[in-house]
Design an enzyme around this catalytic site. Structure first.
Site, PDB file in Angstrom:
ATOM      1  N   CYS A 292      11.447  46.329  62.462  1.00 53.90           N
ATOM      2  CA  CYS A 292      11.024  45.190  63.628  1.00 53.90           C
ATOM      3  C   CYS A 292      11.855  44.170  64.101  1.00 53.90           C
ATOM      4  CB  CYS A 292       9.505  44.588  61.985  1.00 53.90           C
ATOM      5  SG  CYS A 292      11.289  43.938  60.673  1.00 53.90           S
TER       6      CYS A 292
ATOM      7  N   GLY B 111       8.950  46.788  67.804  1.00 52.07           N
ATOM      8  CA  GLY B 111       8.338  47.149  67.773  1.00 52.07           C
ATOM      9  C   GLY B 111       6.658  45.941  67.910  1.00 52.07           C
TER      10      GLY B 111
ATOM     11  N   ASN C 170      12.585  42.044  57.826  1.00 50.13           N
ATOM     12  CA  ASN C 170      13.475  43.474  59.109  1.00 50.13           C
ATOM     13  C   ASN C 170      14.149  44.534  57.721  1.00 50.13           C
ATOM     14  OD1 ASN C 170      14.232  45.383  60.608  1.00 50.13           O
ATOM     15  ND2 ASN C 170      15.704  44.501  61.865  1.00 50.13           N
ATOM     16  N   GLY C 171      13.925  45.753  57.696  1.00 51.62           N
ATOM     17  CA  GLY C 171      14.708  46.231  56.853  1.00 51.62           C
ATOM     18  C   GLY C 171      14.370  47.913  55.966  1.00 51.62           C
TER      19      GLY C 171
ATOM     20  N   TYR D  76      21.123  52.958  70.523  1.00 50.01           N
ATOM     21  CA  TYR D  76      19.308  52.846  71.148  1.00 50.01           C
ATOM     22  C   TYR D  76      18.574  51.904  70.834  1.00 50.01           C
ATOM     23  CZ  TYR D  76      14.590  54.908  70.983  1.00 50.01           C
ATOM     24  OH  TYR D  76      13.467  55.452  71.752  1.00 50.01           O
TER      25      TYR D  76
ATOM     26  N   CYS E 203      18.489  58.154  57.620  1.00 53.03           N
ATOM     27  CA  CYS E 203      18.943  56.782  57.492  1.00 53.03           C
ATOM     28  C   CYS E 203      17.765  56.562  56.320  1.00 53.03           C
ATOM     29  CB  CYS E 203      18.219  55.773  58.929  1.00 53.03           C
ATOM     30  SG  CYS E 203      18.858  54.308  58.942  1.00 53.03           S
TER      31      CYS E 203
END
Length: 595
Positions: free
Chosen positions: A101, A127, A201-202, A343, A483
């Site tokens: 996000c 997102g 975010n995370g 990316y 990840c």
């Protein structure tokens, strides 16, 4: 794509201030008596690592609450969203890592929600499946959230319902499901001692342990969102003032988080001690403070970039004191996600103090230097491979051309004809240009290879267009590890570079030659900043080692409304690192849950 939207508010006299609902606005504490002054304090632009000391605070609870579940009504259970009427789901795009996000926070602008809307539009690439804004006006938090793109969710009338000088916003990626609307952030929480909105975010590597601890103490969860854990921790904290509740909660989190919080009078930005996910700070000409995941959001709303939110830093903005900085937890060596430069981020962004465009251009130059090949034309897999392809072409002295044209009008679902079309998903999104490719020796530059399924289809597409030779050049090292810090990657068993050699991958995807960006060359290119980046997906060495046998995937499970034990929900877990030898010692929950 039609958006499903939720707009709601709650009277300031409501007795439900101890409960939480993301679709409600809440009564807040009386407004500050201090007159408004535009941020008398500014932060010095210090260099990393951020010089600060741990926070120690003592307090006496003013009063206590008998509820062990202060946020038991966190989400609405309405499942009235329409189901998709499509017969097929596009999955080829899933052969890329996905960012979860993007977040935005704005303080001190009379059009905060409208600026937030524009900033979210600039972050749409982070997102595309849900968006939301929470604005604060007259000490009330008002929320508008919906499923779809930012332009689907918001219109003039909805933005009119979000007045105020403070707002936070969120765009999200998540696994689609019938209960998805209830997971769209920002979430709004109201409980006995205050109210808060949060955009996150995370991904937390100790999510299961925290959730188990909270459930043992009576907490009830309605989603699989990490953010719900954060709000539970804030709700049960006895720290005073509310600002220190956020600090108290974050000290228990492990993993990656960049978050913005909105209270009745403060905007708070927090970044985890390792700084995995980006978060920047800027100002508009009228003094308004802006936080965002990328600088491209600042550019659109004409905010000047000032600096990053430092790893481990908590920044609070209010009318009385302006911008105040506090260190959550010091860490001498940040571990910022290198994939932001490979990316995720837009090329026009500055991330971790570096131009994303320049990084990708150099990646391409390195590939041309270290993996040269005789060729007639260089093309990119659009859009993320374009800048690296330009760098390759410039260094190799070979023309760059658009050999693949990307359609930007394909959604996540579509109707496939009954007669199967080979490589249908890729052909919907990418169209080869025969005039560029026919009879040519073609170098194709892409940003990464995850499973390899899409790469094999692209190679086949180019050869069917008449290319004489196809040489793949990948602007990242081979991805060998999952990840756990906010990037949706498959389990390590599904990663093709973890199972095959480069030559075996070349044979699998069907190209004439294949080369990845050398790992050592990547680190050399970063120079003195190299130790400040996380390379776990390339090396398998994790800065924050998950202590759990299974780690929650980024996003949410297919259906959070299942009435079953949390661990029994399939498809929402990624296995922990493979070098675990004693699962019992590392993950005490493992023997209990047997997942």
């Amino acid at each position: 794509m039609a958006a499903t939207t939720s707009i709601s508010s709650l009277s300031s006299s409501s007795t439900l201030s101890r409960h939480i609902s993301k679709n409600s606005s809440f009564p807040l504490n009386p407004p500050q008596k201090n007159p408004f002054s535009l941020f008398p304090k500014t932060l010095p632009k210090t260099s990393l690592p951020f010089p600060c000391k741990p926070v120690f605070h003592t307090y006496k609870p003013q009063f206590t609450t008998s509820s062990k579940n202060p946020i038991s009504e966190f989400f609405s259970t309405n499942k009235s969203e329409p189901e998709h009427d499509f017969v097929s789901s596009f999955s080829d795009d899933d052969d890329k890592p996905r960012e979860e996000c993007g977040v935005v926070g704005i303080f001190g602008d009379p059009e905060a929600s409208r600026l937030c809307y524009l900033a979210l539009h600039a972050l749409q690439h982070r997102g595309q499946e849900g968006a939301g804004i929470v604005a604060v006006n007259n000490n009330v938090l008002q929320s508008v959230t919906g499923v779809g793109l930012v332009s689907d969710v918001f219109n003039e009338s909805k933005l009119d319902q979000l007045p105020g000088e403070m707002a936070i916003g969120h765009v999200r990626y998540s696994t689609a499901g019938s209960s998805m609307l209830k997971n769209v952030q920002p979430f709004v929480a109201g409980y006995r001692f205050g109210s808060v909105g949060v955009a996150h975010n995370g991904n937390l590597v100790n999510y299961r342990a925290l959730r188990a601890m909270l459930e043992d103490n009576g907490s009830i969860f309605n989603t699989s969102s990490d953010t719900e854990v954060v709000l539970h921790l804030i709700a049960i904290s006895k720290a005073r003032p509310f600002f220190l509740r956020i600090v108290d909660a974050c000290e228990k989190l492990e993993g990656a988080y960049s978050m913005v919080f909105a209270t009745e009078d403060k905007l708070v930005a927090v970044r985890d001690p390792y700084g995995f996910r980006p978060l920047v700070m800027g100002r508009r000409s009228n003094g308004a403070v802006v936080f965002a995941s990328e600088t491209c959001a600042l550019d659109l709303i004409e905010a000047t970039y000032e600096r990053e939110v430092y790893p481990g830093e908590v920044l609070a903005v209010d009318k009385k004191d302006g911008v105040q900085s506090l260190c959550l937890m010091p860490h001498p060596e940040p571990k910022q996600c290198i994939f932001e430069h490979i990316y995720f981020a837009l090329p026009n962004s500055v991330v971790f103090g570096r131009s994303v465009y320049e990084s990708r251009h150099i990646f391409g130059e390195i590939l041309a230097t270290e993996a040269p090949v005789d060729c007639d034309v260089v093309i990119a897999v659009p859009d993320s491979g374009v800048v690296a392809a330009l760098g390759y072409a410039a260094k190799a002295g070979v023309p760059f051309q658009q050999g693949l044209i990307r359609s930007h009008y394909v959604g996540r679902t579509f109707i496939e004809p009954s007669q199967k079309i080979r490589d249908f998903g890729v052909k919907l999104k990418l169209s080869p240009v025969r005039g560029v490719l026919e009879g040519k020796r073609v170098v194709v530059v892409d940003d990464s290879i995850v499973r390899g399924t899409t790469s094999s289809k692209i190679v086949r597409l180019i050869k069917e267009a008449g290319a004489k030779e196809v040489h793949m050049r990948i602007a990242s090292p081979p991805i060998i590890g999952s990840c756990y810090y906010g990037v949706d990657t498959p389990s390590s068993e599904e990663l093709i570079s973890n199972r095959m050699s480069v030559e075996e991958i070349r044979e699998f995807i069907g190209c004439d030659s294949l080369a990845f960006l050398p790992f050592d060359s990547l680190k050399n290119m970063l120079g003195s900043d190299s130790p400040n980046f996380c390379y776990a997906c390339f090396s398998g060495k994790y800065p924050v080692m998950p202590r759990e046998v299974k780690v929650k995937r980024v996003g949410d499970f297919l259906d959070d409304g299942l009435n079953a034990p949390f661990e029994s929900i399939d498809g929402g877990w990624v296995k922990g690192p493979q070098n675990f030898k004693t699962e019992k010692e590392i993950d005490p929950l493992y023997q209990q849950s047997k997942i």
